[in-house]
Design a protein around this motif. Structure first.
Motif, PDB file in Angstrom:
ATOM      1  N   MET A   1      40.022  -5.239 -37.175  1.00 30.35           N
ATOM      2  CA  MET A   1      39.177  -6.395 -37.471  1.00 30.35           C
ATOM      3  C   MET A   1      39.735  -7.583 -36.695  1.00 30.35           C
ATOM      4  O   MET A   1      40.928  -7.866 -36.755  1.00 30.35           O
ATOM      5  N   SER A   2      38.869  -8.289 -36.025  1.00 29.00           N
ATOM      6  CA  SER A   2      39.300  -9.491 -35.308  1.00 29.00           C
ATOM      7  C   SER A   2      39.444 -10.653 -36.290  1.00 29.00           C
ATOM      8  O   SER A   2      38.834 -10.661 -37.368  1.00 29.00           O
ATOM      9  N   LEU A   3      40.244 -11.637 -35.914  1.00 24.85           N
ATOM     10  CA  LEU A   3      40.400 -12.839 -36.735  1.00 24.85           C
ATOM     11  C   LEU A   3      39.057 -13.542 -36.889  1.00 24.85           C
ATOM     12  O   LEU A   3      38.678 -13.951 -37.988  1.00 24.85           O
ATOM     13  N   THR A   4      38.316 -13.645 -35.783  1.00 25.50           N
ATOM     14  CA  THR A   4      37.004 -14.295 -35.834  1.00 25.50           C
ATOM     15  C   THR A   4      36.070 -13.555 -36.780  1.00 25.50           C
ATOM     16  O   THR A   4      35.396 -14.170 -37.609  1.00 25.50           O
ATOM     17  N   GLY A   5      36.036 -12.230 -36.677  1.00 20.52           N
ATOM     18  CA  GLY A   5      35.190 -11.438 -37.560  1.00 20.52           C
ATOM     19  C   GLY A   5      35.570 -11.636 -39.018  1.00 20.52           C
ATOM     20  O   GLY A   5      34.704 -11.806 -39.884  1.00 20.52           O
ATOM     21  N   GLY A   6      36.860 -11.652 -39.299  1.00 19.06           N
ATOM     22  CA  GLY A   6      37.318 -11.869 -40.664  1.00 19.06           C
ATOM     23  C   GLY A   6      36.922 -13.234 -41.200  1.00 19.06           C
ATOM     24  O   GLY A   6      36.515 -13.371 -42.364  1.00 19.06           O
ATOM     25  N   LEU A   7      37.022 -14.258 -40.355  1.00 23.17           N
ATOM     26  CA  LEU A   7      36.630 -15.607 -40.785  1.00 23.17           C
ATOM     27  C   LEU A   7      35.127 -15.700 -41.032  1.00 23.17           C
ATOM     28  O   LEU A   7      34.692 -16.348 -41.991  1.00 23.17           O
ATOM     29  N   VAL A   8      34.345 -15.062 -40.191  1.00 26.02           N
ATOM     30  CA  VAL A   8      32.886 -15.080 -40.377  1.00 26.02           C
ATOM     31  C   VAL A   8      32.517 -14.340 -41.664  1.00 26.02           C
ATOM     32  O   VAL A   8      31.696 -14.831 -42.451  1.00 26.02           O
ATOM     33  N   ILE A   9      33.144 -13.201 -41.905  1.00 24.70           N
ATOM     34  CA  ILE A   9      32.884 -12.456 -43.137  1.00 24.70           C
ATOM     35  C   ILE A   9      33.246 -13.305 -44.350  1.00 24.70           C
ATOM     36  O   ILE A   9      32.470 -13.410 -45.311  1.00 24.70           O
ATOM     37  N   ALA A  10      34.423 -13.918 -44.323  1.00 26.48           N
ATOM     38  CA  ALA A  10      34.863 -14.753 -45.451  1.00 26.48           C
ATOM     39  C   ALA A  10      33.894 -15.913 -45.678  1.00 26.48           C
ATOM     40  O   ALA A  10      33.579 -16.250 -46.826  1.00 26.48           O
ATOM     41  N   THR A  11      33.409 -16.510 -44.602  1.00 20.75           N
ATOM     42  CA  THR A  11      32.458 -17.624 -44.715  1.00 20.75           C
ATOM     43  C   THR A  11      31.158 -17.143 -45.344  1.00 20.75           C
ATOM     44  O   THR A  11      30.630 -17.783 -46.262  1.00 20.75           O
ATOM     45  N   PHE A  12      30.631 -16.014 -44.858  1.00 16.84           N
ATOM     46  CA  PHE A  12      29.393 -15.473 -45.428  1.00 16.84           C
ATOM     47  C   PHE A  12      29.560 -15.171 -46.917  1.00 16.84           C
ATOM     48  O   PHE A  12      28.693 -15.490 -47.730  1.00 16.84           O
ATOM     49  N   LEU A  13      30.678 -14.546 -47.278  1.00 18.03           N
ATOM     50  CA  LEU A  13      30.884 -14.181 -48.683  1.00 18.03           C
ATOM     51  C   LEU A  13      31.073 -15.410 -49.566  1.00 18.03           C
ATOM     52  O   LEU A  13      30.567 -15.450 -50.697  1.00 18.03           O
ATOM     53  N   ALA A  14      31.771 -16.423 -49.064  1.00 17.90           N
ATOM     54  CA  ALA A  14      31.953 -17.656 -49.842  1.00 17.90           C
ATOM     55  C   ALA A  14      30.622 -18.368 -50.041  1.00 17.90           C
ATOM     56  O   ALA A  14      30.301 -18.825 -51.150  1.00 17.90           O
ATOM     57  N   LEU A  15      29.822 -18.456 -48.985  1.00 21.77           N
ATOM     58  CA  LEU A  15      28.508 -19.097 -49.112  1.00 21.77           C
ATOM     59  C   LEU A  15      27.593 -18.292 -50.026  1.00 21.77           C
ATOM     60  O   LEU A  15      26.831 -18.865 -50.814  1.00 21.77           O
ATOM     61  N   GLY A  16      27.672 -16.973 -49.931  1.00 23.91           N
ATOM     62  CA  GLY A  16      26.883 -16.124 -50.816  1.00 23.91           C
ATOM     63  C   GLY A  16      27.287 -16.311 -52.272  1.00 23.91           C
ATOM     64  O   GLY A  16      26.424 -16.412 -53.155  1.00 23.91           O
ATOM     65  N   ALA A  17      28.588 -16.380 -52.525  1.00 25.46           N
ATOM     66  CA  ALA A  17      29.067 -16.599 -53.893  1.00 25.46           C
ATOM     67  C   ALA A  17      28.605 -17.946 -54.426  1.00 25.46           C
ATOM     68  O   ALA A  17      28.210 -18.071 -55.592  1.00 25.46           O
ATOM     69  N   LEU A  18      28.609 -18.965 -53.575  1.00 29.26           N
ATOM     70  CA  LEU A  18      28.149 -20.294 -53.986  1.00 29.26           C
ATOM     71  C   LEU A  18      26.668 -20.262 -54.354  1.00 29.26           C
ATOM     72  O   LEU A  18      26.261 -20.812 -55.388  1.00 29.26           O
ATOM     73  N   HIS A  19      25.858 -19.603 -53.550  1.00 32.01           N
ATOM     74  CA  HIS A  19      24.429 -19.499 -53.863  1.00 32.01           C
ATOM     75  C   HIS A  19      24.202 -18.716 -55.160  1.00 32.01           C
ATOM     76  O   HIS A  19      23.340 -19.082 -55.961  1.00 32.01           O
ATOM     77  N   PHE A  20      24.978 -17.656 -55.364  1.00 34.63           N
ATOM     78  CA  PHE A  20      24.841 -16.880 -56.598  1.00 34.63           C
ATOM     79  C   PHE A  20      25.241 -17.737 -57.803  1.00 34.63           C
ATOM     80  O   PHE A  20      24.580 -17.715 -58.851  1.00 34.63           O
ATOM     81  N   TYR A  21      26.301 -18.517 -57.655  1.00 36.85           N
ATOM     82  CA  TYR A  21      26.740 -19.444 -58.706  1.00 36.85           C
ATOM     83  C   TYR A  21      25.605 -20.413 -59.066  1.00 36.85           C
ATOM     84  O   TYR A  21      25.338 -20.655 -60.240  1.00 36.85           O
ATOM     85  N   TRP A  22      24.934 -20.951 -58.052  1.00 40.97           N
ATOM     86  CA  TRP A  22      23.802 -21.846 -58.320  1.00 40.97           C
ATOM     87  C   TRP A  22      22.696 -21.092 -59.049  1.00 40.97           C
ATOM     88  O   TRP A  22      22.063 -21.627 -59.954  1.00 40.97           O
ATOM     89  N   GLY A  23      22.445 -19.866 -58.646  1.00 41.47           N
ATOM     90  CA  GLY A  23      21.420 -19.068 -59.307  1.00 41.47           C
ATOM     91  C   GLY A  23      21.723 -18.810 -60.772  1.00 41.47           C
ATOM     92  O   GLY A  23      20.817 -18.698 -61.596  1.00 41.47           O
TER      93      GLY A  23
END
Length: 144
Positions: A1-23
Protein backbone atom coordinates in the motif's frame (compact mmCIF):
# COMPACT_ATOMS: atom_id res chain seq x y z
CA UNK A 1 0.00 0.00 0.00
CA UNK A 2 1.37 3.41 -0.89
CA UNK A 3 1.36 6.25 1.63
CA UNK A 4 -0.83 8.28 -0.72
CA UNK A 5 -3.29 5.41 -1.11
CA UNK A 6 -3.46 4.96 2.65
CA UNK A 7 -4.12 8.67 3.20
CA UNK A 8 -6.86 8.72 0.57
CA UNK A 9 -8.50 5.64 2.10
CA UNK A 10 -8.33 7.18 5.59
CA UNK A 11 -9.84 10.43 4.27
CA UNK A 12 -12.69 8.60 2.53
CA UNK A 13 -13.45 6.53 5.63
CA UNK A 14 -13.32 9.55 7.96
CA UNK A 15 -15.65 11.54 5.70
CA UNK A 16 -17.94 8.54 5.39
CA UNK A 17 -18.05 8.13 9.17
CA UNK A 18 -18.88 11.83 9.55
CA UNK A 19 -21.77 11.57 7.09
CA UNK A 20 -23.06 8.44 8.85
CA UNK A 21 -22.83 10.29 12.19
CA UNK A 22 -24.97 13.08 10.72
CA UNK A 23 -27.44 10.51 9.45
CA UNK A 24 -27.76 9.11 12.96
CA UNK A 25 -28.63 12.58 14.24
CA UNK A 26 -25.20 13.93 15.16
CA UNK A 27 -24.95 17.71 15.02
CA UNK A 28 -21.21 18.47 15.17
CA UNK A 29 -19.82 20.90 14.01
CA UNK A 30 -23.14 22.63 14.59
CA UNK A 31 -25.11 22.66 17.80
CA UNK A 32 -28.56 21.96 16.36
CA UNK A 33 -30.13 20.98 13.04
CA UNK A 34 -30.28 24.54 11.70
CA UNK A 35 -26.66 25.41 12.47
CA UNK A 36 -25.45 22.09 11.03
CA UNK A 37 -27.44 22.62 7.82
CA UNK A 38 -25.96 26.11 7.40
CA UNK A 39 -22.42 24.84 8.00
CA UNK A 40 -22.41 21.72 5.84
CA UNK A 41 -24.90 22.34 3.03
CA UNK A 42 -25.71 26.05 3.03
CA UNK A 43 -29.44 25.45 2.68
CA UNK A 44 -31.08 28.25 4.63
CA UNK A 45 -34.37 26.55 5.50
CA UNK A 46 -35.91 23.13 5.76
CA UNK A 47 -34.81 19.97 7.50
CA UNK A 48 -31.29 18.60 7.57
CA UNK A 49 -30.72 15.67 5.25
CA UNK A 50 -32.08 12.45 6.73
CA UNK A 51 -30.58 9.09 7.56
CA UNK A 52 -30.86 7.55 4.10
CA UNK A 53 -29.30 10.48 2.24
CA UNK A 54 -26.40 10.61 4.69
CA UNK A 55 -26.02 6.81 4.66
CA UNK A 56 -25.87 6.80 0.84
CA UNK A 57 -23.06 9.36 0.88
CA UNK A 58 -21.26 7.35 3.58
CA UNK A 59 -21.68 4.22 1.46
CA UNK A 60 -20.37 5.95 -1.65
CA UNK A 61 -17.31 7.14 0.26
CA UNK A 62 -16.72 3.62 1.62
CA UNK A 63 -17.00 2.28 -1.94
CA UNK A 64 -14.46 4.88 -3.09
CA UNK A 65 -12.11 3.65 -0.35
CA UNK A 66 -12.74 0.13 -1.67
CA UNK A 67 -11.57 1.18 -5.14
CA UNK A 68 -8.29 2.43 -3.67
CA UNK A 69 -7.88 -0.78 -1.64
CA UNK A 70 -8.47 -2.79 -4.82
CA UNK A 71 -5.76 -0.79 -6.61
CA UNK A 72 -3.26 -2.16 -4.07
CA UNK A 73 -4.50 -5.75 -4.31
CA UNK A 74 -3.98 -8.78 -6.53
CA UNK A 75 -6.89 -7.70 -8.72
CA UNK A 76 -4.47 -5.39 -10.53
CA UNK A 77 -2.73 -8.40 -12.06
CA UNK A 78 -5.99 -9.91 -13.27
CA UNK A 79 -8.30 -9.21 -16.14
CA UNK A 80 -10.40 -7.01 -13.85
CA UNK A 81 -7.81 -4.27 -13.42
CA UNK A 82 -9.79 -2.15 -15.88
CA UNK A 83 -12.60 -1.85 -13.30
CA UNK A 84 -10.20 -0.28 -10.81
CA UNK A 85 -8.77 2.02 -13.46
CA UNK A 86 -12.27 3.10 -14.49
CA UNK A 87 -13.10 3.67 -10.82
CA UNK A 88 -10.07 5.91 -10.42
CA UNK A 89 -10.97 7.92 -13.52
CA UNK A 90 -14.52 8.47 -12.25
CA UNK A 91 -13.34 9.39 -8.74
CA UNK A 92 -10.71 11.81 -10.02
CA UNK A 93 -13.28 13.52 -12.25
CA UNK A 94 -15.93 13.70 -9.50
CA UNK A 95 -13.59 15.15 -6.87
CA UNK A 96 -11.82 17.51 -9.29
CA UNK A 97 -15.11 18.89 -10.60
CA UNK A 98 -16.55 19.21 -7.07
CA UNK A 99 -13.37 20.96 -5.98
CA UNK A 100 -13.35 23.41 -8.90
CA UNK A 101 -17.10 24.13 -8.87
CA UNK A 102 -17.17 26.94 -6.27
CA UNK A 103 -14.42 28.83 -8.11
CA UNK A 104 -15.58 28.50 -11.72
CA UNK A 105 -19.37 28.10 -11.60
CA UNK A 106 -22.25 29.82 -9.79
CA UNK A 107 -23.54 26.46 -8.54
CA UNK A 108 -23.07 27.34 -4.86
CA UNK A 109 -24.45 30.90 -5.06
CA UNK A 110 -27.59 29.69 -3.29
CA UNK A 111 -25.48 29.50 -0.11
CA UNK A 112 -24.08 33.04 -0.22
CA UNK A 113 -24.47 34.49 3.26
CA UNK A 114 -24.44 31.07 4.94
CA UNK A 115 -21.29 29.85 6.70
CA UNK A 116 -21.10 27.00 4.16
CA UNK A 117 -20.31 29.43 1.35
CA UNK A 118 -16.96 30.49 2.82
CA UNK A 119 -16.19 27.11 4.39
CA UNK A 120 -16.70 25.54 0.98
CA UNK A 121 -14.23 27.90 -0.67
CA UNK A 122 -11.68 27.67 2.14
CA UNK A 123 -11.85 23.99 3.14
CA UNK A 124 -14.38 21.71 1.44
CA UNK A 125 -13.44 22.42 -2.19
CA UNK A 126 -9.67 22.40 -1.54
CA UNK A 127 -10.08 19.04 0.24
CA UNK A 128 -11.85 17.68 -2.85
CA UNK A 129 -9.00 18.95 -5.04
CA UNK A 130 -6.47 17.37 -2.69
CA UNK A 131 -8.34 14.05 -2.87
CA UNK A 132 -8.38 14.25 -6.69
CA UNK A 133 -4.64 14.97 -6.69
CA UNK A 134 -3.99 12.07 -4.31
CA UNK A 135 -5.99 9.74 -6.53
CA UNK A 136 -4.14 10.98 -9.63
CA UNK A 137 -0.78 10.47 -7.90
CA UNK A 138 -1.83 6.95 -6.83
CA UNK A 139 -3.34 6.15 -10.25
CA UNK A 140 -2.88 2.47 -11.13
CA UNK A 141 -0.42 1.42 -13.76
CA UNK A 142 -0.66 -1.95 -15.46
CA UNK A 143 1.76 -4.46 -14.01
CA UNK A 144 2.15 -2.35 -10.90
Amino acid sequence: MSLTGGLVIATFLALGALHFYWGLGGRWPGHDEDSLRLLVSGVKSGPMYGFWACAMVAGALAAAAGVVVARHSAIMSSGFAWIVIAGYVVLILVFALRGLAPYVTPIFEYARGAPFFELNRLYYAPLCLLIAAGLAFDFPKFGN
